[in-house]
Each structure stands twice: as structure tokens, then as C-alpha cells.
Design an enzyme around this catalytic site. Structure first.
Site, mmCIF file in Angstrom:
data_model
loop_
_atom_site.group_PDB
_atom_site.id
_atom_site.type_symbol
_atom_site.label_atom_id
_atom_site.label_comp_id
_atom_site.label_asym_id
_atom_site.label_seq_id
_atom_site.Cartn_x
_atom_site.Cartn_y
_atom_site.Cartn_z
ATOM 1 N N TYR A 167 0.851 -1.187 0.000
ATOM 2 C CA TYR A 167 0.000 0.000 0.000
ATOM 3 C C TYR A 167 0.891 1.244 0.000
ATOM 4 O O TYR A 167 1.498 1.597 1.022
ATOM 5 C CB TYR A 167 -0.911 0.033 1.222
ATOM 6 N N PHE A 198 -14.104 -4.863 -0.451
ATOM 7 C CA PHE A 198 -15.162 -4.319 -1.304
ATOM 8 C C PHE A 198 -16.532 -4.526 -0.647
ATOM 9 O O PHE A 198 -17.468 -5.023 -1.278
ATOM 10 C CB PHE A 198 -15.151 -4.951 -2.694
ATOM 11 N N PRO A 199 -16.679 -4.136 0.629
ATOM 12 C CA PRO A 199 -17.961 -4.364 1.309
ATOM 13 C C PRO A 199 -19.098 -3.518 0.757
ATOM 14 O O PRO A 199 -20.258 -3.795 1.063
ATOM 15 C CB PRO A 199 -17.656 -3.975 2.761
ATOM 16 N N LEU A 200 -18.758 -2.532 -0.063
ATOM 17 C CA LEU A 200 -19.791 -1.688 -0.682
ATOM 18 C C LEU A 200 -19.740 -1.783 -2.199
ATOM 19 O O LEU A 200 -20.304 -0.954 -2.907
ATOM 20 C CB LEU A 200 -19.604 -0.229 -0.242
ATOM 21 N N GLY A 201 -19.095 -2.830 -2.710
ATOM 22 C CA GLY A 201 -18.941 -2.969 -4.154
ATOM 23 C C GLY A 201 -17.667 -2.305 -4.614
ATOM 24 O O GLY A 201 -16.816 -1.906 -3.815
ATOM 25 N N PRO A 206 -15.072 -3.506 -13.490
ATOM 26 C CA PRO A 206 -16.138 -3.762 -14.470
ATOM 27 C C PRO A 206 -17.016 -4.935 -14.064
ATOM 28 O O PRO A 206 -16.522 -6.003 -13.691
ATOM 29 C CB PRO A 206 -15.353 -4.063 -15.752
#
Length: 323
Positions: free
Chosen positions: A81, A236-239, A243
Site C-alpha cells: 500500500y 469491497f464491502p460496498l462494491g 467492471p
């Protein structure tokens, strides 16, 4: 940043509910959860977005101090990171008396000249080197939990050539480093159900896979983690902007629930995850203090039975992006 380590129980232990505050006395956002044998806030912090503050180190340090003030005592990071920037700032900002559990991951390395900012680093010698790099940049003698980031499920990088490495070879070096005391516990990330099953005998404390209200193809894996006392820490808990990957905040049922509750769609999406299974721990990331506070406040969002039923009925749309 004191290391500890044994796998997390599926349901909160009887002592967990009495640990509603952190070492600093702040209430834990989302309440208490369990990870590597200790109590942590169920809403943690993912440090990936810290790299956006590379031009303002003081702001990055201040953000992490706000993390602690909000009662968040679980930080997820990686050496890749920001080419070590996130780890260095964590070392500077987090104090021993904060008693924050810092978790890292291996399996990738920065690649500033490539099509993506990182590339896979899956070979056993690369995993060992990455653990050493994390130890040095974090200033720790032991990392309490290190997740092995594979490429068995999407979205993201695919393993090719010498980066196609068998799980057994990878776990052998991870177990060796655990025996040496460099890491306290082993987690898996971006894995398939079969790979998780094969890894369980080595002692797996955590699974990190892409998972959200609108991307629930991993439900069988979540059930297995429940049965095996493994913490489920979705990324990605909210998307995501990948693509084909839907965003939770665009889902009509989520928007409707947010309007009824006076919350944001993002808060509803995070709250649903906390309600969905007791071994879920969240690590939403941000470089913005306001978003950080909103994420922490999601732990106070109460979803009644009718709202939960409406959200549970939302179809999953992840299948087209998961390999």
C-alpha cells in the site's frame, strides 16, 4: 500494536460483550468482535486509501489518530500500500497504549510501471521477503495476523507463469514463519471454497474475499468459516469500480432503507454485513475524516426484521466477475 494469536470464534464469546470499549476507553464501533483470540471493534479500518495522502503525511497521521479516537482497534494494511507508506504512517501514528491489532497481507508487491499499481508475488521466497518488509516498516517483532493474498477468485489479478504457485508450498512457508514467531496467525484472501477447505488444517484465522450485500456468491464459504471458527473480513464491502461489479449504494432497496432510517446507503450496506453474521468484521477504507466517521457510525444503524428481509431479498450479481 501488541501481537497476539489464535483463531477467532464464530460467535462472540461470553466475555466479548463485556469489552464494549477499547484500551483508550472509546466505545467499539459495531460492538466487540473476535480476531486472533482478542476482542476488536467489528468496524475496523483498511489502510489502502492512506496512499492518497502521501503528499500530506501529517494528515495521514491525524487520520489514524482519529481512527483510534473513534474506538477502532483493528487496522488492515500491507507493505504494497503506497510502497510502504501506509505501514510507515501506522508505525508513526499508532502507540503501544492504543492496543490496536495491526493485520497485514502478502502475495503482491508494488509495480508502478505496470498496468496496475501492483503485481502478484506468490512464490514462497517472495512471501517470506514480504513478511520481513512488513516487520521492518511496521517496527514489529511479530505481525499478529498475515493474510496470504492469492488469485483464486476475482476481481483483480490473475496468476500466470511462475506466479501459479500451489497452496501447499505457500502454506509451508507461512507455517514456518508462524513457528519462527514472525507471524502470529495465518489468513487467506481471494480464495475459492476448495482452497479454503485445503488450507483449514494449517490453521486459518481469517478469510478476506470480495463480498457485499449485492455480491454474495461466497455464502457457502461464509458458512464454512462459521463452522470452523474463522473470521470473515470482506473487502469491497460496498462494491467496487471493477467492471461488472455492482455498487451497494446503487441498489434501490438500500436507498429506500437509508431514506427510512436517516442514514446513508453506504451505512446501510455496512450495517447489513454486521447483521448478516456474527463473525463478520469490516475494514472499510478512506482517506477522508468525514467518511471515516460515517463508516464508524454505521455500527449504530439498527435494521429491523422487515428491513432485513427486504435487503436479504436483493439478488446477488457477482457471478460474472468471479473466476
Amino acid at each position: 500494536m501488541t501481537p497476539t494469536g489464535s483463531p477467532s470464534p464464530r460467535t462472540p464469546a461470553s466475555g466479548a460483550s463485556s469489552s464494549a470499549t477499547t484500551a483508550t476507553g472509546a466505545p467499539r464501533p459495531g460492538g466487540p468482535g473476535r480476531l486472533v483470540g482478542r476482542t476488536v471493534s467489528r468496524i475496523g479500518y483498511g489502510a489502502m486509501q492512506l496512499e492518497r495522502l502521501q503528499g500530506d503525511r501529517a494528515a495521514a497521521v491525524a487520520l489514524l489518530r482519529r481512527v483510534v479516537e473513534l474506538g477502532i482497534d483493528h487496522i488492515d494494511t500491507a507493505q504494497f500500500y503506497g510502497h510502504g507508506f501506509a505501514n510507515e504512517v501506522i508505525r508513526e501514528a499508532i502507540r503501544d497504549e492504543d492496543d490496536v491489532l495491526v493485520v497485514s497481507k502478502v502475495g503482491a508487491t508494488p509495480d508502478s510501471g505496470g498496468p496496475l499499481p501492483l503485481r502478484l508475488a506468490q512464490r514462497p521466497e517472495e512471501l517470506r521477503a514480504s513478511v520481513d518488509d512488513n516487520l521492518a516498516s511496521l517496527g514489529l517483532d511479530q505481525i499478529p495476523l498475515v493474510n496470504l493474498r492469492r488469485a483464486d477468485s476475482g476481481p483483480g489479478l490473475k496468476a500466470e507463469g511462475d506466479q501459479v504457485v500451489g497452496l501447499d508450498d505457500q502454506l509451508a512457508v507461512m507455517v514456518a514463519m508462524r513457528d519462527e514467531g514472525k507471524i502470529g496467525a495465518i489468513g487467506l484472501s481471494s480464495v475459492s471454497l476448495d482452497v479454503l477447505r485445503r488450507g483449514i488444517p494449517a490453521g486459518i484465522a481469517c478469510v478476506q474475499n470480495a463480498y457485499s450485500l449485492v455480491a454474495r456468491d461466497n455464502e457457502d464459504m461464509l458458512d464454512l468459516c462459521a463452522a470452523e471458527n474463522i473470521a470473515w473480513v470482506p473487502y469491497f464491502p460496498l462494491g467496487s469500480a471493477f467492471p461488472g461489479m455492482p455498487k451497494v449504494a446503487d441498489e434501490p432497496a438500500v436507498v429506500a432503507a437509508a431514506q427510512a432510517l436517516g442514514s446513508t446507503p453506504a451505512q446501510v450496506g455496512l450495517a447489513w454485513l454486521l447483521h448478516h453474521a456474527p463473525n463478520v468484521l469490516l475494514i472499510p477504507g478512506t482517506a477522508d475524516a468525514g467518511h471515516l466517521e460515517a463508516n464508524a457510525a454505521a455500527g449504530s444503524v439498527v435494521l429491523d426484521a422487515a428491513t432485513l428481509a427486504a435487503l436479504d431479498a436483493v439478488p446477488t450479481r457477482q457471478g460474472d466477475i468471479v473466476r
